[in-house]
Design a protein around this motif. Sequence first.
Motif, short mmCIF file in Angstrom:
data_model
loop_
_atom_site.label_atom_id
_atom_site.label_comp_id
_atom_site.label_asym_id
_atom_site.label_seq_id
_atom_site.Cartn_x
_atom_site.Cartn_y
_atom_site.Cartn_z
N THR A 49 -7.38 -15.81 -10.48
CA THR A 49 -6.14 -15.46 -11.18
C THR A 49 -4.95 -15.99 -10.41
N SER A 50 -3.78 -15.89 -11.01
CA SER A 50 -2.57 -16.44 -10.38
C SER A 50 -2.27 -15.72 -9.07
N PRO A 51 -1.62 -16.42 -8.11
CA PRO A 51 -1.31 -15.84 -6.80
C PRO A 51 -0.48 -14.55 -6.90
N THR A 52 0.46 -14.49 -7.83
CA THR A 52 1.31 -13.29 -7.96
C THR A 52 0.46 -12.09 -8.35
N PHE A 53 -0.41 -12.30 -9.32
CA PHE A 53 -1.26 -11.22 -9.79
C PHE A 53 -2.21 -10.79 -8.68
N LYS A 54 -2.71 -11.76 -7.94
CA LYS A 54 -3.64 -11.49 -6.85
C LYS A 54 -2.97 -10.60 -5.79
N ALA A 55 -1.72 -10.89 -5.44
CA ALA A 55 -1.00 -10.09 -4.45
C ALA A 55 -0.83 -8.65 -4.96
N PHE A 56 -0.52 -8.54 -6.24
CA PHE A 56 -0.39 -7.22 -6.84
C PHE A 56 -1.72 -6.47 -6.77
N GLU A 57 -2.78 -7.17 -7.11
CA GLU A 57 -4.12 -6.56 -7.09
C GLU A 57 -4.50 -6.12 -5.68
N GLU A 58 -4.16 -6.93 -4.66
CA GLU A 58 -4.51 -6.58 -3.28
C GLU A 58 -3.76 -5.32 -2.85
N GLY A 59 -2.50 -5.18 -3.28
CA GLY A 59 -1.73 -3.97 -2.97
C GLY A 59 -2.36 -2.76 -3.62
N SER A 60 -2.77 -2.94 -4.85
CA SER A 60 -3.42 -1.86 -5.60
C SER A 60 -4.75 -1.50 -4.94
N GLU A 61 -5.46 -2.53 -4.49
CA GLU A 61 -6.76 -2.33 -3.84
C GLU A 61 -6.58 -1.51 -2.56
N THR A 62 -5.53 -1.81 -1.79
CA THR A 62 -5.26 -1.08 -0.56
C THR A 62 -4.99 0.39 -0.87
N MET A 63 -4.16 0.63 -1.89
CA MET A 63 -3.87 2.01 -2.29
C MET A 63 -5.14 2.72 -2.74
N SER A 64 -5.98 2.00 -3.47
CA SER A 64 -7.23 2.56 -3.96
C SER A 64 -8.14 2.93 -2.79
N LYS A 65 -8.21 2.06 -1.79
CA LYS A 65 -9.05 2.34 -0.62
C LYS A 65 -8.53 3.56 0.13
N GLU A 66 -7.19 3.66 0.25
CA GLU A 66 -6.61 4.82 0.93
C GLU A 66 -6.92 6.10 0.16
N ALA A 67 -6.79 6.04 -1.16
CA ALA A 67 -7.08 7.21 -2.00
C ALA A 67 -8.56 7.59 -1.87
N ASN A 68 -9.44 6.59 -1.90
CA ASN A 68 -10.87 6.84 -1.75
C ASN A 68 -11.18 7.44 -0.38
N SER A 69 -10.50 6.94 0.63
CA SER A 69 -10.71 7.44 1.99
C SER A 69 -10.31 8.91 2.06
N GLN A 70 -9.18 9.26 1.47
CA GLN A 70 -8.72 10.65 1.44
C GLN A 70 -9.71 11.53 0.67
N LEU A 71 -10.20 11.01 -0.46
CA LEU A 71 -11.19 11.75 -1.24
C LEU A 71 -12.46 11.99 -0.43
N ALA A 72 -12.89 10.96 0.28
CA ALA A 72 -14.11 11.07 1.10
C ALA A 72 -13.92 12.11 2.20
N ILE A 73 -12.75 12.10 2.83
CA ILE A 73 -12.47 13.07 3.91
C ILE A 73 -12.49 14.49 3.36
N ARG A 74 -11.85 14.69 2.20
CA ARG A 74 -11.84 16.03 1.58
C ARG A 74 -13.26 16.46 1.19
N GLN A 75 -14.04 15.51 0.68
CA GLN A 75 -15.40 15.83 0.26
C GLN A 75 -16.27 16.19 1.47
N GLU A 76 -16.09 15.46 2.57
CA GLU A 76 -16.85 15.76 3.79
C GLU A 76 -16.50 17.15 4.32
N LYS A 77 -15.22 17.52 4.24
CA LYS A 77 -14.79 18.85 4.68
C LYS A 77 -15.42 19.92 3.78
N PHE A 78 -15.44 19.66 2.47
CA PHE A 78 -16.04 20.60 1.52
C PHE A 78 -17.52 20.80 1.84
#
Length: 126
Positions: A49-78
């Motif tokens: 895909t175009s470079p602009t879209f790719k940069a946007f996707e990478e930012g979204s991917e980073t946020m997604s990984k952070e959200a997943n990481s937080q979910l995993a931490i909460r789940q491990e505590k549970f």
Amino acid sequence: MIDQQIRFSDAELQEFKELINLKLDKARNDLELIKSAYLNDSNNGTEDTSPTFKAFEEGSETMSKEANSQLAIRQEKFIRDLKNALIRIENKTYGMCKVTGKLINKERLKIVPHATMSIEAKNLQR
């Protein structure tokens, strides 16, 4: 005067143990799903895909990984809290409020089986 129950009966403890084990199995499965989603996030098909879209996707991917990481931490505590509840069942101290020493309401424990405080104690914390 009515005698206040000091602890749950062995039959009641067995009921809670079964409930907690079911929740524990589900929590472990959920954690596996979160972890597999986290591992699969690395390739989401944006190579062509175009470079602009790719940069946007990478930012979204980073946020997604952070959200997943937080979910995993909460789940491990549970999961840890549920395992601790099983230990309290084995010790026959399950359901005792760590603040008041009274039994936690059975209905509350059915909803939040890893609870260590009664509603009364929770409200005192505020």
